[in-house]
Design a protein around this motif. Structure first.
Motif, PDB file in Angstrom:
ATOM      1  N   TYR A 151      50.519  46.289  34.900  1.00  0.00           N
ATOM      2  CA  TYR A 151      49.167  45.765  34.740  1.00  0.00           C
ATOM      3  C   TYR A 151      48.160  46.589  35.531  1.00  0.00           C
ATOM      4  N   VAL A 158      52.301  33.641  31.124  1.00  0.00           N
ATOM      5  CA  VAL A 158      52.791  34.800  30.387  1.00  0.00           C
ATOM      6  C   VAL A 158      54.103  35.312  30.975  1.00  0.00           C
ATOM      7  N   ARG A 160      45.759  44.004  26.692  1.00  0.00           N
ATOM      8  CA  ARG A 160      45.434  42.585  26.609  1.00  0.00           C
ATOM      9  C   ARG A 160      44.985  42.070  27.978  1.00  0.00           C
ATOM     10  N   SER A 176      43.925  27.908  34.906  1.00  0.00           N
ATOM     11  CA  SER A 176      45.090  27.947  34.048  1.00  0.00           C
ATOM     12  C   SER A 176      46.057  26.888  34.463  1.00  0.00           C
ATOM     13  N   GLU A 184      47.255  33.271  30.781  1.00  0.00           N
ATOM     14  CA  GLU A 184      46.187  33.509  29.817  1.00  0.00           C
ATOM     15  C   GLU A 184      44.843  33.543  30.532  1.00  0.00           C
ATOM     16  N   VAL A 196      51.299  35.562  35.950  1.00  0.00           N
ATOM     17  CA  VAL A 196      50.425  36.125  34.920  1.00  0.00           C
ATOM     18  C   VAL A 196      50.143  35.025  33.904  1.00  0.00           C
ATOM     19  N   SER A 241      44.413  39.513  31.008  1.00  0.00           N
ATOM     20  CA  SER A 241      45.076  38.345  31.570  1.00  0.00           C
ATOM     21  C   SER A 241      44.552  38.148  32.980  1.00  0.00           C
TER      22      SER A 241
END
Length: 430
Positions: A100, A161, A124, A415, A175, A173, A126
């Motif tokens: 990441y 994730v 993506r 989250s 969303e 990790v 995150s």
């Protein structure tokens, strides 16, 4: 994701009250003008994060502008170029940074740092919450939260994730939800009807029903913890903030929140346990919690009744500057449908709220039953089409004026945990 829970006697915490509700309107009116009208056992500070994250994380931004899309770079809360993430890159394990790319610091808390990241291969976006787990408190709250998040996978529940676990730190990790809170959306759209309310509630009920089916009781449902995944009109609504969530929901609780070990019991068997810890946000607490009685996931349905009342009116069903009087009103089920816009709200909507705010938890509908209520099923087709936005905004403005607050802390998306401007003041426990 709520890796922490403030535990304190109900009267020991400062009254934050309605700030979490009115902050959305304050932020909105500044941008457009004001004319538009069980659980961790240690005492751990619960603070709110910025775009979706969790407890133990403090929000550092002022009332936010409209959230960025996934393709945009997050703007730091002080309006200056974000370079503070760089100082935390060295703290990240190389096995994490190899996967990441660290983009921006979102928030920080007693045991954690939260950063916005991008997957190096897929790009993506995150968010990663880095938890310090050397201290027993950090280990305990992190393990409790992971026990819940590892078991959930639903379109209307924030998704874990992946997890990187090391002796000193755990990297979660999750969303990245950028669509803003439920009330942010209500206030910013300029037009809001009962039909719009039912569209949101159908998604919330789907997420809550899923959690209850797994034997998970959220225990901190409120508008701040309901986040849109993206700014678009077709965005799904996510249940977030699992800092006080637990398995259970009559016999002794044998679920080990520190290890996530429930033995050989299934989720359905665990859901039969009663819960006892007094915790949650004061204005949303069910009567049985305040009376220190064993309770179940029905406390979440009570909270949904409070949320529906707020969404349709911009005011609270139970509110008082005195914590004692507030609790007395809740225990007595003392609320009314007086004042604007209630004369224009349908009887079906009122019936939906009254069923959820039943003082007897056994009388409240389960999530799947609430989703089958005629008002929700028909999406308020037979209700008034009156635009409730003006009344909602006026009620939020009036409450902000009474509070004498020129600035309300932003409550970040989460989250699964608490967030920054909230801290301990919004959470009670024994």
């Amino acid at each position: 994701m709520g890796c922490g829970s403030g535990k304190m006697p109900p009267e020991a915490s400062k009254k934050r009250g309605y700030v979490g509700v009115v902050q959305s309107f304050v932020a909105f009116s500044r941008g457009r003008g004001s004319d538009h009208g069980d659980e961790p056992k240690k005492k751990v500070e619960r603070q709110r994060v910025s775009t979706w994250f969790s407890s133990g994380v403090k929000s550092r931004r002022p009332p936010p502008p409209p959230p960025p899309s996934h393709g945009q770079q997050l703007i730091p809360r002080d309006g200056r170029p974000q370079d503070k993430a760089a100082k935390y890159k060295d703290k990240f394990d190389p096995r994490v940074t190899a996967r990441y790319d660290i983009k921006a610091l979102i928030g920080r808390g007693s045991f954690s740092r939260v950063v916005r990241v991008e997957h190096r291969a897929t790009r993506r976006p995150s968010a990663i919450k880095m938890m310090e787990v050397e201290a027993p408190e950090g280990r305990e709250v992190c393990a409790a939260e992971l026990a819940v998040l590892r078991r959930v996978s639903h379109a209307n529940v924030i998704q874990l994730v992946e997890v990187f676990q090391f002796p000193r730190r755990v990297y979660m990790v999750l969303e990245l939800a950028t669509g803003g809170e439920l009330l942010d959306r209500v206030v910013s759209r300029g037009h809001f009807t009962e039909r719009d309310a039912t569209q949101a509630l159908r998604m919330v009920l789907a997420g809550v029903g899923y959690l209850h089916g797994l034997g998970i009781t959220h225990r901190d449902l409120k508008p701040e913890n309901l986040l849109y995944y993206h700014p678009g009109a077709d965005s799904r609504l996510l249940v977030t903030d699992f800092g006080l969530a637990t398995f259970g929901g009559a016999g002794p609780e044998v679920w080990d929140s520190a290890t996530g070990d429930g033995g050989d019991q299934t989720g359905a068997e665990r859901s039969s346990w009663s819960l006892r810890t007094t915790c949650g946000t004061p204005e949303y607490l069910a009567p049985e919690v305040l009376l220190r009685r064993p309770y179940s996931c029905a406390v979440d349905m009570w909270a949904l009744g409070v949320i529906t009342y707020i969404v349709l009116s911009g005011s609270m069903p139970f509110e008082d500057d005195s914590r004692t009087r507030l609790y007395r009103s809740i225990v007595r089920g003392k609320y009314s449908f007086h004042g604007d816009p209630w004369p224009s709200v349908s009887n079906a909507a009122r019936d939906f709220i009254q069923r959820l705010l039943a003082s007897d938890p056994a009388a409240r509908p389960a999530a799947d039953q609430a989703a089958r209520h005629s008002w929700v099923v028909t999406m308020a087709a037979g209700s008034s089409v009156r635009n409730l936005h003006r009344s909602i905004s006026q009620n939020l403005r009036r409450r902000a004026s009474r509070s004498g607050s020129s600035r309300c802390p932003s409550s970040a998306a989460s989250s699964g945990g608490g967030g920054g401007g909230r801290g301990k003041a919004n959470v009670v426990g024994k």
